[in-house]
Design an enzyme around this catalytic site. Structure first.
Site, short mmCIF file in Angstrom:
data_model
loop_
_atom_site.label_atom_id
_atom_site.label_comp_id
_atom_site.label_asym_id
_atom_site.label_seq_id
_atom_site.Cartn_x
_atom_site.Cartn_y
_atom_site.Cartn_z
N TYR A 13 9.12 102.97 34.56
CA TYR A 13 7.97 103.03 35.29
C TYR A 13 8.40 103.00 36.80
O TYR A 13 7.64 103.13 37.72
CB TYR A 13 6.86 101.87 35.12
CG TYR A 13 6.23 102.02 33.59
CD1 TYR A 13 6.51 103.24 32.85
CD2 TYR A 13 5.36 101.04 33.28
CE1 TYR A 13 6.00 103.01 31.58
CE2 TYR A 13 4.81 101.24 32.14
CZ TYR A 13 5.13 102.14 31.20
OH TYR A 13 4.60 102.30 29.90
N ASP A 52 -0.99 96.03 24.18
CA ASP A 52 -2.46 96.49 23.65
C ASP A 52 -2.35 96.40 22.15
O ASP A 52 -3.47 96.15 21.67
CB ASP A 52 -2.31 98.16 24.07
CG ASP A 52 -3.05 98.13 25.34
OD1 ASP A 52 -2.62 97.27 26.08
OD2 ASP A 52 -3.65 99.27 25.58
N LYS A 97 15.68 99.23 21.82
CA LYS A 97 15.84 100.61 20.89
C LYS A 97 17.31 100.88 20.97
O LYS A 97 17.91 101.86 21.53
CB LYS A 97 15.04 101.45 21.36
CG LYS A 97 15.09 103.00 20.60
CD LYS A 97 14.25 102.89 19.36
CE LYS A 97 14.56 104.20 18.53
NZ LYS A 97 13.91 103.75 17.18
N ASP A 145 10.43 100.26 17.14
CA ASP A 145 9.65 100.91 16.11
C ASP A 145 9.38 99.57 14.84
O ASP A 145 8.13 99.59 14.53
CB ASP A 145 10.20 102.18 15.44
CG ASP A 145 11.63 102.01 15.42
OD1 ASP A 145 12.38 101.03 15.93
OD2 ASP A 145 12.27 102.93 14.89
N ASP A 151 4.51 97.32 27.34
CA ASP A 151 3.06 98.06 27.69
C ASP A 151 2.44 98.40 26.57
O ASP A 151 1.14 98.07 26.27
CB ASP A 151 3.38 99.34 28.74
CG ASP A 151 2.13 99.66 29.59
OD1 ASP A 151 0.94 99.13 28.95
OD2 ASP A 151 2.17 101.03 29.90
#
Ligand code: NAD
Length: 366
Positions: free
Chosen positions: A146, A255, A195, A227, A251
């Site tokens: 970001y 959620d 990852k 994942d 992020d």
């Protein structure tokens, strides 16, 4: 104690939920003999309307003059609001990225806890929920994708977009330190998410986190691919204590964690720097679909205010009082619309209230 609290109402449901959190803070101040004053700060769409910018330098200076900042949320309907016709660096969310960077808020804490009273709102099966879960996500907040270089350009006649995911070892180390410090006060387990089977930035992440872990021999560390973590959160959330992640993975995963708590409307968050200063806000967005109706759930913002008292003002008893009052209001059956059970039978056992009704119920139980 006297404290100056910055107050960013923002857009959408922001002003509605911040109003309730401030009422709760005022009630706490009265009960415990403190004086909290508020500095109203413009950010997001309302700042664009007033100044042309999502966050002005004056607003940053105002925030820096406070002991901590309480925020609602910013942004509008991304499909219909004129704010999203502006260039990306002038849109509401640019203000959010700018304030995180300007205040060096590199660690974002999101506790995900299943209130026993909200088992009905949790979308997981009873056998998966078991005795519930209680985890904290520590998300790196000022680095990664970001904040990296990005551009969209034509390359050999083909439109091409580039985003850059960059981390240096210092950015990783300070986020990891926060995670291990928090784990020391909890169940002493850190799960670091990356990852590393694909990304160089994740391989460095894994190496630096492992180095930091050596300083905390009492804390167990496991590494998990992102994942797999997304899957494990809905398969067995109770296995986690502290989840440490880089910015974008956090992020997305936060959620998911908010959803298994029952609603985005209940998950608080704290964004911290190296001092006691922090920015405290609900994990959800400005919910333009329900803004202005007085039905938004204020719990995430109210519990964020409790985190503000705990982390920035060192007022643990006052923070406990708010958290216990929220639990009591839920135990006594108060529910905003997002927390309403689906079956008619269960609905008969709870009391549906609006945003200020939930605020009243919590204040009455302080
Ligand atoms: P959202 O979180 O605003 O809403 C997602 C869903 O959750 C909606 O159905 C909404 O009604 C519900 N919801 C969220 N908070 C709730 C609450 N307190 N009570 C009851 N229901 C609640 O996400 P979105 O719709 O993707 O984004 C809307 C706007 O918010 C966008 O402009 C986005 O950029 C912005 N946003 C801001 C922040 C922030 O300020 N930190 C964070 C995320 C999104």
């Amino acid at each position: 104690m006297e404290a100056k609290i910055g107050s960013i109402s923002g857009d959408g449901i922001g002003p509605e939920v911040v109003r309730e959190a401030r009422r709760v803070l005022d009630a706490v101040a009265e009960k415990f003999g403190h004086t909290f004053t508020y500095e109203d700060i413009l950010m997001g769409g309302c700042s664009i309307d007033a100044t042309g910018l999502p966050l002005t330098d004056e607003a940053i200076a105002q925030a820096k003059s406070c002991d901590a900042v309480l925020m609602g949320s910013i942004g509008g309907n991304t499909k219909t609001s004129p704010w999203y016709q502006l260039p990306p660096d002038r849109r509401p969310e640019a203000g959010l990225l700018k304030i995180r960077k300007a205040l060096n808020l590199f660690a974002n804490l999101r506790p995900a806890y299943l209130y026993p009273e909200l088992r009905d709102a949790c979308p997981l099966r009873e056998d998966i929920i078991g005795d519930g879960f209680d985890l904290v996500m520590v998300r790196e907040l000022t680095g990664g994708l970001y904040f990296g270089h990005r551009e969209t350009k034509e390359v050999d006649g083909v439109m091409t977009a580039i985003d850059t995911l960059k981390y240096d070892e210092n950015e990783i180390r300070r986020a990891a330190e926060k995670a291990f410090q928090i784990a020391m006060k909890r169940n002493k387990k850190v799960t670091s998410v990356d990852k590393a089977n694909v990304l160089d930035s994740s391989r460095l992440w894994r190496k630096v986190v492992s180095e930091v872990a050596e300083k905390y021999p009492e804390v167990s560390l496991e590494h998990m691919l992102v994942d797999n973590c997304a899957m494990q959160l809905v398969r067995n959330p109770a296995q986690f204590d502290v989840l440490l992640t880089e910015n974008m993975f956090g992020d997305i995963l936060s959620d998911e964690a908010a959803m298994i708590m029952g609603s985005l409307g209940t998950m608080p968050s704290a964004s911290l720097n190296e001092t006691s200063f922090g920015l405290y806000e609900p994990s959800g967005g400005s919910a333009p679909d329900i803004a202005g109706q007085g039905i938004a759930d204020p719990i995430a913002t109210i519990v964020s205010a409790a985190m503000l008292l705990r982390y920035s003002l060192n007022l643990d008893a006052e923070a406990d009082a708010i958290e216990n009052a929220v639990k009591k209001a839920l135990a006594d059956g108060y529910r905003t619309i997002d927390l309403m059970p689906s079956s008619e039978e269960d609905k008969a056992n709870v009391k549906q209230v609006g945003t200020s009704g939930m605020g009243d119920a919590i204040i009455a139980r302080l």
